[in-house]
Design a protein around this motif. Sequence first.
Motif, PDB file in Angstrom:
ATOM      1  N   TYR A  43       0.844  -1.197   0.000  1.00  0.00           N
ATOM      2  CA  TYR A  43       0.000   0.000   0.000  1.00  0.00           C
ATOM      3  C   TYR A  43       0.881   1.250   0.000  1.00  0.00           C
ATOM      4  O   TYR A  43       0.793   2.101   0.879  1.00  0.00           O
ATOM      5  CB  TYR A  43      -0.956  -0.027   1.192  1.00  0.00           C
ATOM      6  N   ARG A  47       0.049   3.053  -5.270  1.00  0.00           N
ATOM      7  CA  ARG A  47      -1.166   2.247  -5.271  1.00  0.00           C
ATOM      8  C   ARG A  47      -2.316   2.994  -4.612  1.00  0.00           C
ATOM      9  O   ARG A  47      -3.468   2.943  -5.080  1.00  0.00           O
ATOM     10  CB  ARG A  47      -0.934   0.915  -4.548  1.00  0.00           C
ATOM     11  N   ASP A  50      -3.871   5.353  -7.042  1.00  0.00           N
ATOM     12  CA  ASP A  50      -4.776   4.680  -7.979  1.00  0.00           C
ATOM     13  C   ASP A  50      -6.151   4.450  -7.342  1.00  0.00           C
ATOM     14  O   ASP A  50      -7.189   4.623  -7.993  1.00  0.00           O
ATOM     15  CB  ASP A  50      -4.183   3.345  -8.423  1.00  0.00           C
TER      16      ASP A  50
END
Length: 251
Positions: A43, A47, A50
């Motif tokens: 994480y 990410r 996103d």
Amino acid sequence: MKRLKLYGFNNLTKALSFNIYDVCYAETSAEQQAYIDYIDEQYNADRLTDILLHVTEMIGAHVLNVSKQDYDPQGASVTCLIAEQQLARYGSDTLVAHLDKSHVTVHTYPEFHPENHLATFRVDIDVATCGEITPLSTLDYLISSFDSDVITMDYRVRGFTRDIHGNKVYLDHPVHSIQDYIASPTLAKYDVDDMNVPHANLFHTRMRLKDLPLENYVFDMDLTDVSSLKKEQMLAALHVEMEEIFHGTGV
């Protein structure tokens, strides 16, 4: 749902605070650190960005700016400035401002307990919108985007707008419980509890995963030779940790 006819623009502020906790049993300090390192990599800021961009797309908003950061030794943060409509641009430096700008943020907090062999990963996501946009439709996506053992959610609508007759409107969409915006198959996996203050447009829901297969809660640990008694003790520690987080108790 029938659209509310307003006098002027909708200036209600809607804020969703979404917090998840992922708990892992890690026997040694090396296992705990390995779990933290794994979570920190899984994480990372890219990410998380996103995930927030997809949340923004789901609520029909437009991203104006993204700021992200990975921290040392662990943790990450991302902030997206969003608007209900795209901003009109004139020339190279001039923007036409809107009054509906708001934000989506995420922060991660990996940590471990020095004595009870547990490591916990916490994610805090805040979605604040103005106007007609409501972030409640993103909950199933957010729950599925993380290993969500315990979840706490708060939804608050603040301020007021006016209808075409000049009457104050404090809530422009029906809300009885945050649960109403979570799919039944998702809810079935959790024990769920509400604490709502409807007259203040304040709604709180907390969720705790029902089934805890031990193999899902160990990191770099072989359970083959672990005794039944030890497994029971490990599960008991996990249950206590999640129970304390769910009820906001413990030390």
